[in-house]
Design a protein around this motif. Sequence first.
Motif, short mmCIF file in Angstrom:
data_model
loop_
_atom_site.label_atom_id
_atom_site.label_comp_id
_atom_site.label_asym_id
_atom_site.label_seq_id
_atom_site.Cartn_x
_atom_site.Cartn_y
_atom_site.Cartn_z
N ASP A 120 17.01 22.18 82.16
CA ASP A 120 16.80 22.79 80.84
C ASP A 120 17.46 24.15 80.68
N CYS A 121 17.67 24.85 81.79
CA CYS A 121 18.31 26.16 81.72
C CYS A 121 18.75 26.59 83.11
N TRP A 151 18.39 29.81 85.49
CA TRP A 151 17.74 31.10 85.68
C TRP A 151 18.41 31.72 86.90
N CYS A 164 11.19 37.31 82.26
CA CYS A 164 11.75 36.00 82.62
C CYS A 164 10.81 34.87 82.20
N ILE A 165 9.53 35.05 82.45
CA ILE A 165 8.54 34.03 82.09
C ILE A 165 8.51 33.82 80.57
N TYR A 212 11.00 34.27 78.52
CA TYR A 212 12.22 33.52 78.19
C TYR A 212 12.07 32.04 78.52
N LEU A 213 11.47 31.73 79.68
CA LEU A 213 11.25 30.33 80.05
C LEU A 213 10.33 29.65 79.05
N ARG A 214 9.31 30.35 78.61
CA ARG A 214 8.40 29.79 77.59
C ARG A 214 9.14 29.52 76.28
N TYR A 269 11.30 26.49 76.70
CA TYR A 269 10.43 25.31 76.73
C TYR A 269 9.95 24.95 75.32
#
Length: 148
Positions: A28-29, A31, A105-106, A108-110, A113
Amino acid sequence: NSALGYKIKFVPRLNTLREVASLYNNVDCLWANSLAEGFMLPAVEALLCGLPVISTNYSGMTQFLTKENSYLVDIDDYEIAYDGKFFMGDHNGKWAKFEDQIEQCIEYLREIYNKKQVDGQIVNNKGHKDAQEFTWQKSAQTLINSIF
């Protein structure tokens, strides 16, 4: 030992660009935070595959990673580059210092998602377009032009 450890995969060395593209097309990405980096080829490869990229807003990759084409993690502090082997704390530069950046970072991940949940997939068109400027042909031509 993490509760989500089953989602972590260690990837062996890939032998062909087709294998690299296949890997990028199944995630999905990317990191890829770094304390300092000369260029970060995996970030360009991920952009070329249309992936969102989360990376440090510092060092060499800022030549092509921008707030418009990626998720940049801001750095508040730096430390003298020292590893006892190649970087001896003299004039070799500074490394980004990570402290509270994990929360950014978290988030950005959210965000990535959540976008995937709404859109079904994420395509980083701006990143794909920008990364096309970094081909081997263009790099070689730039080198030739600078020599002659």
